[in-house]
Design an enzyme around this catalytic site. Structure first.
Site, PDB file in Angstrom:
ATOM      1  CG  HIS A   7      -1.122  34.939 -29.557  1.00 42.88           C
ATOM      2  ND1 HIS A   7      -0.697  34.076 -30.539  1.00 42.88           N
ATOM      3  CD2 HIS A   7      -1.569  36.057 -30.187  1.00 42.88           C
ATOM      4  CE1 HIS A   7      -0.889  34.635 -31.718  1.00 42.88           C
ATOM      5  NE2 HIS A   7      -1.413  35.845 -31.530  1.00 42.88           N
ATOM      6  CG  ASN A  62       0.739  27.916 -27.492  1.00 42.63           C
ATOM      7  OD1 ASN A  62       0.035  28.739 -26.926  1.00 42.63           O
ATOM      8  ND2 ASN A  62       0.947  27.930 -28.805  1.00 42.63           N
TER       9      ASN A  62
END
Length: 231
Positions: free
Chosen positions: A122, A153
């Site tokens: 994201h 991440n």
């Protein structure tokens, strides 16, 4: 009977007098709407948006906006305001990753990431958009994803996202622009749509509401790191 009526009228008179005095005091000490407006921070609409280049289309989703790169099949950047209230969203993520119908040329797909070894990272974090069901759902469009090394991440990038949320909670509101750096190729790619794998990511945070505006920017390599964010 007349005595009781007289006492009652006297009490009512005293009560009315007290109410009149109280109203007068409140009228004096309560700021007017204009005074409230003068003390409120100025809201600059669209302050977070980078300058659009010729031919770029701004895609608007609930809670964030982006410009999509067809060449690299991911956003060039995403931008949004994050307020203190939004930090404390109550909706739980449903992980409904899906292609974005707003991208006329077609966005990357789930299949592009499948078996690649890279996370669907994201850029506008789900944790920043849990203040409504619609904003949280929109955060799972593939147009908001970029290939990220899992150790990146889930490690230092997640720490940075938490720092930004803390900034918003502390300052009341911040503006955030984040994305992959797509100017230092060539790049390896994943999937049928050849989604570029960025070498680095950036995140810029602005707080302009204080007397003195504050901003900070980060560039982080797309790999796991045990370094402190201050480095």
């Amino acid at each position: 009977m007349k005595k009781r009526s007289g006492k009652l009228l006297k009490r009512i008179g005293i009560l009315v007098a007290i109410l009149v005095v109280a109203y007068g005091v409140l009228w004096i000490i309560t700021p007017s709407v204009e005074e409230y407006d003068r003390g409120a921070p100025t809201v600059i609409v669209g302050l977070e948006f980078p300058l659009l280049e010729e031919g770029e289309e701004l895609i608007l989703h609930t809670g964030f906006s982006l410009v999509y790169s067809e060449e690299h099949e991911q956003p060039r950047w995403v931008a949004y305001e994050l307020t203190r209230d939004e930090v404390y969203g109550v909706y739980e993520r449903a992980d409904n990753f899906r292609a974005d119908p707003s991208i006329k040329s077609g966005s990357a797909t789930l299949a592009d990431y499948r078996g690649s070894g890279y996370d669907r990272g994201h850029l506008a974090p789900a944790g920043d958009l849990s203040w409504s069901e619609e904003s949280l759902s929109d955060s799972f469009y593939m147009s908001n994803m970029s290939p990220q090394d899992p150790s990146f991440n889930r490690g230092i990038w997640a720490k940075l996202e938490a720092v930004v949320r803390n900034m918003a909670a502390t300052e009341g509101a911040v503006y955030v622009v984040t994305g992959p750096i797509l100017t230092d190729g060539p790049y390896d790619s994943i999937g049928k749509n050849e989604v570029s794998i960025p070498n680095d990511f950036f995140k810029v945070v602005l707080d302009y509401r204080d007397e003195e505006s504050k901003a900070i920017g980060f560039i982080l390599p797309n790999k796991g790191s045990k370094e402190d964010l201050s480095t």
